[in-house]
Enzyme design. Sequence first.
Site, mmCIF file in Angstrom:
data_model
loop_
_atom_site.group_PDB
_atom_site.id
_atom_site.type_symbol
_atom_site.label_atom_id
_atom_site.label_comp_id
_atom_site.label_asym_id
_atom_site.label_seq_id
_atom_site.Cartn_x
_atom_site.Cartn_y
_atom_site.Cartn_z
ATOM 1 C CG HIS A 1 0.232 -2.033 6.510
ATOM 2 N ND1 HIS A 1 -0.879 -1.952 7.313
ATOM 3 C CD2 HIS A 1 -0.054 -2.973 5.575
ATOM 4 C CE1 HIS A 1 -1.796 -2.804 6.866
ATOM 5 N NE2 HIS A 1 -1.315 -3.432 5.821
ATOM 6 C CB CYS B 1 20.182 9.840 -6.358
ATOM 7 S SG CYS B 1 18.410 9.565 -6.484
ATOM 8 C CB CYS C 1 17.039 10.542 -2.844
ATOM 9 S SG CYS C 1 18.364 9.341 -2.762
HETATM 10 ZN ZN LIG Z 1 17.873 8.202 -4.654
#
Ligand SMILES: [Zn+2]
Length: 242
Positions: free
Chosen positions: A119, A149, A147
């Site tokens: 899990h 990004c 993130c």
């Molecule tokens: Zn990312």
Amino acid sequence: MDRNLKEIRKALESAEHVVVLTGAGISAESGVPTFRGADGLWNNKSIVELATPESFDRDPRLVWEFYNWRRGMMATKEPNPGHYAIARLEKKVENFTLVTQNIDNLHRLAGSENILELHGNVWRVRCLGCRKEYEERKHPMDEPSYCECGGLLRPAVVWFGESLPHGILEEAFRVSATAEVVLVVGTSAIVYPAAQLPLVALQSGARIYEINLEPTPFSGQATESIFGKSGEILPQIIPEES
Ligand SMILES: [Zn+2]
């Protein structure tokens, strides 16, 4: 020592291929809530409704708030003697796999290494943009978190309604099908697909030993069931010096 415990100890000592399957019960003994019954609420919201992809789509801030709470709570918990006994067993067995339904990381803290986390893990995140998955220990996380990004980050855990990570589940089935001894600890093993693992092992001729607080639907099929706290029983089966 109890005759049944002796039998399990002997079986483990002579086995070269052992699988241990653990669930919420072992962590409950460390104080991690199981979210069953009265525990199934957080700020009056149902966990079953919060820990879903739909809930995250709708309100990622709320879901991250919930996971900040869970991470903070889990950070205060420590492995118990049952976790440590399982880590000791790994050192003694040639071919050992721990399959856990728990996301709290307590097995790793106790020293277990070869772990299949069915899990996921509450200390890992996955980016919905670049798809990268990595460990993230920062606490608390932003609500919501992003993130580098720019993509939205989600906890790398399996939510209600999601399927289990394919490679990990496949590997869990593979090791279960070739195990000589399987220990089922602190899980009622009624939720598919984790419930299938001991059955697969049983069909391949493994001995299955269950350690649970109370009888489960699986008890009738186990080679032997021991009822009680895993933190008290496991150290007897896997003593510190043997
Ligand atoms: Zn990312």
